[in-house]
Write an enzyme that holds these catalytic residues in place. Structure first.
Site, mmCIF file in Angstrom:
data_model
loop_
_atom_site.group_PDB
_atom_site.id
_atom_site.type_symbol
_atom_site.label_atom_id
_atom_site.label_comp_id
_atom_site.label_asym_id
_atom_site.label_seq_id
_atom_site.Cartn_x
_atom_site.Cartn_y
_atom_site.Cartn_z
ATOM 1 C CG ASP A 89 12.820 7.241 13.863
ATOM 2 O OD1 ASP A 89 12.958 8.185 14.672
ATOM 3 O OD2 ASP A 89 12.939 7.392 12.639
ATOM 4 C CG ASP A 262 7.427 2.841 10.073
ATOM 5 O OD1 ASP A 262 8.158 1.836 10.227
ATOM 6 O OD2 ASP A 262 7.847 3.907 9.567
ATOM 7 C CB CYS A 300 -12.174 2.577 0.275
ATOM 8 S SG CYS A 300 -11.485 3.592 1.590
ATOM 9 C CB CYS A 302 -11.861 6.247 3.880
ATOM 10 S SG CYS A 302 -11.532 7.107 2.331
ATOM 11 C CB CYS A 305 -14.055 6.110 -0.674
ATOM 12 S SG CYS A 305 -12.386 5.886 -1.364
ATOM 13 C CG HIS A 331 -8.193 6.703 -0.301
ATOM 14 N ND1 HIS A 331 -9.250 5.836 -0.165
ATOM 15 C CD2 HIS A 331 -7.290 6.081 -1.098
ATOM 16 C CE1 HIS A 331 -9.010 4.727 -0.859
ATOM 17 N NE2 HIS A 331 -7.832 4.853 -1.440
#
Lengths: 367, 367
Positions: A89, A262, A300, A302, A305, A331
């Site tokens: 930014d 974002d 999920c 991931c 998980c 996660h």
């Protein structure tokens, strides 16, 4: 930088953004790595859910460790060990939240560091110079973000300076590998948004962000203004809605034609024991989870998980163990990455409306 | 459990300990995972440096999350997602540091939780029962650790109770996959150490620990008593020196015939910005490292040293970023694992004395 649009479904768009450090499939959520680290996570962690681009903050890196250190260490990618894309930014948003510590003029903005009170100045030129020195893939133009509610005079002035500064940012560019995005302002006023979008579009920048939202207005206003502003932007260029990161807001953003997002929300929640799931956020410290053998989110896949139970994660937070914030941050980012991946697939297959309705129904079922 | 001794070099020993969750090459350093997590690290992180066994704490897990929760979730391995070996201490050491909150008798020790003041009791029987319920690979017998300096009467009483309790622990065993180790006490008195070692050796347990050291005595006393005690223990059984974890102390321990070690030192240092290197510890926050492009330790091939510079790690600590403690914890454990691996190789090849001298010279060169 190139941007290719592969499919649309209503206003929702499926694209590919090609930057100096590789390809970003859109819609995409960009994890925030304020101080050259996505809090608690390594680049390897980010690769487990195939993150292609992360965000870092000019204001924070300017103050610490500073331009010279990062440049000397080979630029921001080398410094933090991340070889995919980085967007920074402009520092505008952070500086404008310093209210009492800043002085604004057409030249730029002088401010005092929140760390040690030292004086600094951002100008359109030095902010572009800083981001180019870091070697980032996308640099944001310096903008003036107004607090909401704002008077028309405040909005007009913010648009005038944002356009002026964006022109100067564009003129200051000296590095082909860093793409400059402009930031549309205009508060909650449609005519002002239209004017800002038109002025910036005339500069023919490679991409545009929707700024000045997610700063305290109602969710309905945010969705409405995001959709309206997106509709004004050149369709062949990527659109980035700044500061948005809940499941509900991401779905609304995509539905309104936004390509990139974002937000600190997923990582901040992760540090605080709040897990994002497709059926709503859950507070992992709650007694109900102390012996719950299920993963955080049945949806999920991931690394968290597939390995840990709610009971274990709940224990980590109650025992104040650092692994808790780390795993929940991972996660939360991974589940948003999966949401984006499913959204892309839905748009490609003309199934966006059904997908959106199903995600919203899952969220509403739990709230 | 089996223990095979492959080579010796002086008193130093090279062995293989085979436990229910796999093989541990010795000498070995065991990372400490007090509350069912090696602080800041995942099981995957521990596998990057091939950790084969970690330690967890009976006292902490007893209080939180408690035996029922861990048993319900499938035991400690499943609870924390670690499929290699786990050793738990008996809780004795922690309870004895609660001084004002405990009441000791031949039956056991009653104490109040440091968390909520609730009352609990450890007996030899319930401490073994707890460790077996967790399904750990090595359980430690309940012992009485004396504060140093101690009177002879205090030492005698601690040996008497430790032997009594160790017998009861052994009698209470009901699970073949959990090996019970006894803990030798005796303060800094050689005759007392010899009596404790002899009494415990007569119980023919599968392994023995040297307890009551690294509790405030001088380094010289610790090295002397550790070596002396090791020499009294049955050579065919593994010897574990509790609470030792600096490079210098590990080398001295191995030199005295110790096979296993544990200590919070590497992870606690990691959280505090102290990096262990072969040329001594360094404070990563020091100004000298702010632009230092080198890895933490030129000797080290860990995931941190092959990816990050001192400058970046220094930045993470100055910016108070959680990734700093995480990465330094990982490095500190990985560098000790490498030290152990090199020590094993040196013993196998009859090069132990040269290796020890070289490690000590590197340490002294920097201090």
């Amino acid at each position: 930088m190139t941007f290719a649009l592969h499919a649309t479904d209503g206003a929702a768009r499926r694209g590919t953004l090609t930057l100096a450090h590789g390809v970003v499939e859109t819609p995409a959520f960009m994890p925030v790595g304020t101080a050259a680290t996505v809090k608690a996570l390594t680049p390897d962690d980010l690769r487990t859910f195939d993150a292609r681009i992360i965000l870092a903050n000019t204001y924070h890196l300017w103050l610490r460790p500073g331009r010279e250190t990062i440049a000397e260490l080979g630029g921001l990618h080398a410094f933090m060990g991340w070889d995919r894309n980085i967007l920074t930014d402009s520092g505008g948003f952070q500086v404008f939240s310093l209210e009492s510590r800043r002085v604004l003029s057409d030249e730029g903005v002088r401010f005092r560091s929140h760390l040690d009170g030292s004086e600094h100045e951002f100008t359109p030129e030095n902010v572009v110079g800083f981001q180019e020195a870091l070697g980032v893939d996308v640099a944001m133009a310096l903008d003036v973000c107004v607090k909401l509610p704002a008077t028309q005079a405040e909005i007009d002035e913010s648009i005038r300076r944002t356009t002026l500064w964006t022109k100067r940012c564009s003129a200051a560019r000296s590095r082909a590998e860093t793409a400059l995005f402009g930031i549309v302002q205009g508060g909650l006023d449609e005519r002002s948004r239209a004017r800002s979008a038109e002025e910036l579009a005339s500069l023919d920048l490679p991409g545009y962000a929707i700024g000045g939202l997610s700063v305290g207005e109602s969710r309905e206003d945010m969705h409405r203004m995001s959709r309206f502003t997106a509709s004004l932007l050149p369709p062949e260029k990527p659109r980035y809605l700044m500061g948005v990161g809940t499941v509900r807001d991401l779905i609304a953003g995509i539905d309104g034609g936004v390509d990139m997002f974002d937000c600190v929300y997923p990582t901040r929640c992760g540090r605080n024991g709040r897990a994002l799931t497709r059926s709503g956020d859950l507070n992992i410290r709650a007694a109900a989870f102390a012996r719950d053998p299920r993963p955080l989110d049945a949806h999920c896949n991931c690394a968290v998980c597939t390995t840990y139970t709610r009971a274990y994660l709940s224990h980590l937070f109650r025992a104040d163990e650092m692994l808790g914030p780390r795993l929940l941050s991972l996660h939360n980012l991974a589940m948003l990455a999966q949401l984006m991946s499913e959204a892309r697939h839905a748009i490609e297959t003309n199934a966006w409306q059904a997908f959106r309705a199903s995600v919203e129904a899952d969220l509403n079922g739990s709230s």
